[in-house]
Design a protein around this motif. Structure first.
Motif, PDB file in Angstrom:
ATOM      1  N   ILE A   8       0.387  -1.276   0.049  1.00 14.82           N
ATOM      2  CA  ILE A   8      -0.156  -0.096   0.159  1.00 14.82           C
ATOM      3  C   ILE A   8       0.902   1.460  -0.217  1.00 14.82           C
ATOM      4  O   ILE A   8       1.752   1.736   1.059  1.00 14.82           O
ATOM      5  N   ASN A   9       0.344   1.479  -1.028  1.00 12.37           N
ATOM      6  CA  ASN A   9       1.561   3.074  -1.033  1.00 12.37           C
ATOM      7  C   ASN A   9       1.449   4.511  -0.749  1.00 12.37           C
ATOM      8  O   ASN A   9       2.445   5.278   0.015  1.00 12.37           O
ATOM      9  N   SER A  10      -0.043   4.818  -0.792  1.00 15.99           N
ATOM     10  CA  SER A  10      -0.522   5.564   0.315  1.00 15.99           C
ATOM     11  C   SER A  10      -2.217   5.777   0.609  1.00 15.99           C
ATOM     12  O   SER A  10      -2.335   4.974  -0.219  1.00 15.99           O
ATOM     13  N   MET A  11      -2.401   6.138   1.346  1.00 16.60           N
ATOM     14  CA  MET A  11      -3.781   6.073   2.290  1.00 16.60           C
ATOM     15  C   MET A  11      -4.021   6.851   2.261  1.00 16.60           C
ATOM     16  O   MET A  11      -3.407   8.735   3.013  1.00 16.60           O
ATOM     17  N   TYR A  12      -5.354   7.397   1.854  1.00 14.90           N
ATOM     18  CA  TYR A  12      -6.032   8.865   2.432  1.00 14.90           C
ATOM     19  C   TYR A  12      -7.481   8.627   3.166  1.00 14.90           C
ATOM     20  O   TYR A  12      -8.162   7.639   3.021  1.00 14.90           O
ATOM     21  N   PRO A  13      -7.636   9.405   3.918  1.00 12.14           N
ATOM     22  CA  PRO A  13      -8.819   9.256   4.883  1.00 12.14           C
ATOM     23  C   PRO A  13     -10.392   9.844   3.971  1.00 12.14           C
ATOM     24  O   PRO A  13      -9.790  10.560   2.894  1.00 12.14           O
ATOM     25  N   PRO A  14     -11.166   9.866   4.771  1.00 11.70           N
ATOM     26  CA  PRO A  14     -12.654   9.505   3.788  1.00 11.70           C
ATOM     27  C   PRO A  14     -12.569  11.298   3.366  1.00 11.70           C
ATOM     28  O   PRO A  14     -12.096  11.991   4.338  1.00 11.70           O
ATOM     29  N   GLY A  15     -12.923  11.524   2.097  1.00  9.39           N
ATOM     30  CA  GLY A  15     -13.567  13.466   1.914  1.00  9.39           C
ATOM     31  C   GLY A  15     -12.151  13.630   1.666  1.00  9.39           C
ATOM     32  O   GLY A  15     -11.981  15.187   1.212  1.00  9.39           O
ATOM     33  N   ILE A  20     -11.348   7.641  -3.221  1.00  2.00           N
ATOM     34  CA  ILE A  20      -9.801   6.997  -3.483  1.00  2.00           C
ATOM     35  C   ILE A  20      -9.502   6.914  -1.806  1.00  2.00           C
ATOM     36  O   ILE A  20      -9.921   7.765  -0.802  1.00  2.00           O
ATOM     37  N   ARG A  21      -9.183   5.359  -1.542  1.00  2.00           N
ATOM     38  CA  ARG A  21      -8.864   5.384  -0.479  1.00  2.00           C
ATOM     39  C   ARG A  21      -7.143   5.624   0.173  1.00  2.00           C
ATOM     40  O   ARG A  21      -7.273   4.935   0.991  1.00  2.00           O
ATOM     41  N   ALA A  22      -7.236   4.963  -1.039  1.00  2.94           N
ATOM     42  CA  ALA A  22      -5.592   4.230  -1.092  1.00  2.94           C
ATOM     43  C   ALA A  22      -5.032   3.994  -2.677  1.00  2.94           C
ATOM     44  O   ALA A  22      -5.681   3.851  -3.767  1.00  2.94           O
ATOM     45  N   TYR A  23      -3.623   4.272  -2.490  1.00  2.00           N
ATOM     46  CA  TYR A  23      -2.590   3.569  -3.791  1.00  2.00           C
ATOM     47  C   TYR A  23      -1.949   2.682  -3.751  1.00  2.00           C
ATOM     48  O   TYR A  23      -1.567   2.405  -2.711  1.00  2.00           O
ATOM     49  N   ALA A  24      -2.497   1.587  -4.160  1.00  2.00           N
ATOM     50  CA  ALA A  24      -1.154  -0.460  -4.282  1.00  2.00           C
ATOM     51  C   ALA A  24      -0.436  -0.148  -5.541  1.00  2.00           C
ATOM     52  O   ALA A  24      -0.627  -0.003  -6.853  1.00  2.00           O
ATOM     53  N   SER A  25       0.883  -1.264  -4.963  1.00  2.00           N
ATOM     54  CA  SER A  25       1.157  -1.525  -6.297  1.00  2.00           C
ATOM     55  C   SER A  25       1.729  -3.649  -6.396  1.00  2.00           C
ATOM     56  O   SER A  25       1.671  -3.892  -5.080  1.00  2.00           O
ATOM     57  N   VAL A  26       1.831  -3.951  -6.444  1.00  2.00           N
ATOM     58  CA  VAL A  26       1.040  -5.168  -6.829  1.00  2.00           C
ATOM     59  C   VAL A  26       2.451  -5.898  -8.323  1.00  2.00           C
ATOM     60  O   VAL A  26       2.745  -5.472  -8.530  1.00  2.00           O
ATOM     61  N   ILE A  37      -3.075   1.125  -8.831  1.00  2.00           N
ATOM     62  CA  ILE A  37      -4.399   0.107  -8.152  1.00  2.00           C
ATOM     63  C   ILE A  37      -4.648   1.155  -7.604  1.00  2.00           C
ATOM     64  O   ILE A  37      -3.741   1.892  -6.300  1.00  2.00           O
ATOM     65  N   LYS A  38      -6.419   1.310  -7.716  1.00  2.00           N
ATOM     66  CA  LYS A  38      -7.050   2.304  -6.584  1.00  2.00           C
ATOM     67  C   LYS A  38      -7.756   1.320  -5.783  1.00  2.00           C
ATOM     68  O   LYS A  38      -8.237   0.578  -5.835  1.00  2.00           O
ATOM     69  N   VAL A  39      -8.070   1.347  -4.878  1.00  2.00           N
ATOM     70  CA  VAL A  39      -8.556   0.895  -3.480  1.00  2.00           C
ATOM     71  C   VAL A  39      -9.995   2.394  -3.144  1.00  2.00           C
ATOM     72  O   VAL A  39      -9.240   2.701  -2.650  1.00  2.00           O
ATOM     73  N   VAL A  40     -10.651   1.740  -3.703  1.00  2.00           N
ATOM     74  CA  VAL A  40     -12.215   2.469  -4.343  1.00  2.00           C
ATOM     75  C   VAL A  40     -12.892   2.287  -3.436  1.00  2.00           C
ATOM     76  O   VAL A  40     -13.641   1.179  -3.043  1.00  2.00           O
ATOM     77  N   GLU A  41     -13.543   3.732  -2.369  1.00  2.00           N
ATOM     78  CA  GLU A  41     -14.531   3.287  -1.497  1.00  2.00           C
ATOM     79  C   GLU A  41     -15.739   3.788  -2.059  1.00  2.00           C
ATOM     80  O   GLU A  41     -16.432   4.827  -3.087  1.00  2.00           O
ATOM     81  N   GLY A  42     -17.147   2.989  -2.593  1.00  2.00           N
ATOM     82  CA  GLY A  42     -18.874   2.865  -2.767  1.00  2.00           C
ATOM     83  C   GLY A  42     -19.438   2.308  -2.974  1.00  2.00           C
ATOM     84  O   GLY A  42     -19.280   0.879  -3.411  1.00  2.00           O
ATOM     85  N   GLY A  43     -20.218   2.464  -4.273  1.00  2.00           N
ATOM     86  CA  GLY A  43     -21.928   1.723  -4.268  1.00  2.00           C
ATOM     87  C   GLY A  43     -22.349   1.345  -2.925  1.00  2.00           C
ATOM     88  O   GLY A  43     -21.518   0.986  -2.138  1.00  2.00           O
ATOM     89  N   GLU A  44     -22.444  -0.104  -3.257  1.00  2.00           N
ATOM     90  CA  GLU A  44     -23.462  -0.953  -2.254  1.00  2.00           C
ATOM     91  C   GLU A  44     -22.278  -1.609  -1.702  1.00  2.00           C
ATOM     92  O   GLU A  44     -22.828  -2.173  -0.451  1.00  2.00           O
ATOM     93  N   ASN A  45     -21.403  -2.191  -2.204  1.00  2.00           N
ATOM     94  CA  ASN A  45     -20.570  -3.078  -1.767  1.00  2.00           C
ATOM     95  C   ASN A  45     -19.597  -2.504  -0.653  1.00  2.00           C
ATOM     96  O   ASN A  45     -18.444  -3.739  -0.702  1.00  2.00           O
ATOM     97  N   GLY A  46     -19.040  -1.220  -1.222  1.00  2.00           N
ATOM     98  CA  GLY A  46     -18.427  -0.963   0.100  1.00  2.00           C
ATOM     99  C   GLY A  46     -16.863  -0.776  -1.122  1.00  2.00           C
ATOM    100  O   GLY A  46     -16.775  -0.074  -1.453  1.00  2.00           O
ATOM    101  N   LEU A  47     -15.784  -1.368  -0.274  1.00  2.00           N
ATOM    102  CA  LEU A  47     -14.355  -0.692  -0.809  1.00  2.00           C
ATOM    103  C   LEU A  47     -14.562  -1.921  -3.004  1.00  2.00           C
ATOM    104  O   LEU A  47     -14.708  -2.846  -2.150  1.00  2.00           O
TER     105      LEU A  47
END
Length: 113
Positions: A8-15, A20-26, A37-47
């Protein structure tokens, strides 16, 4: 299944960065790397995990994508697990630091001197 290593390269608090909650490398099997790669919050299923893409004249195009549904699930689960672990570590209280005996505070004498 291939070995997947996630950072996980960087994380961001809500708002702070929209959804976008985080950026990742794999790294996949220590021979193929995917960045952005982005970890995104949204929709009915959360992340959810958003693979890297770039904008073209026709809209956004995926740069890379998993070949099978089984591998896609493994990749997404690995990224989300790493994100949850990073959240847990960020929220954990820092461990108390103890000074080593030979590092006594200035003005204090060590026992036996």
């Amino acid at each position: 299944m291939p070995e997947i290593s996630v950072r996980i390269n960087s994380m961001y608090p809500p708002g702070s960065q929209g959804s976008i909650r985080a950026y990742a490398s794999v790294d996949i099997d220590k021979c193929f790397a995917v960045r952005g790669i982005k970890v995104v919050e949204g929709g009915e299923n959360g992340l959810f995990v958003s693979m890297p893409s770039r904008k073209t004249q026709d809209g956004y195009k995926d740069i890379c994508f998993p070949v099978t549904a089984e591998f896609r699930e493994q990749l997404h689960r690995s990224v989300l697990d790493a994100y949850q672990q990073a959240i847990t570590q960020a929220q954990a209280p820092p461990a108390p630091q103890q000074a080593a005996p030979e590092q006594a505070a200035p003005g204090q004498q060590m026992a036996g001197m």
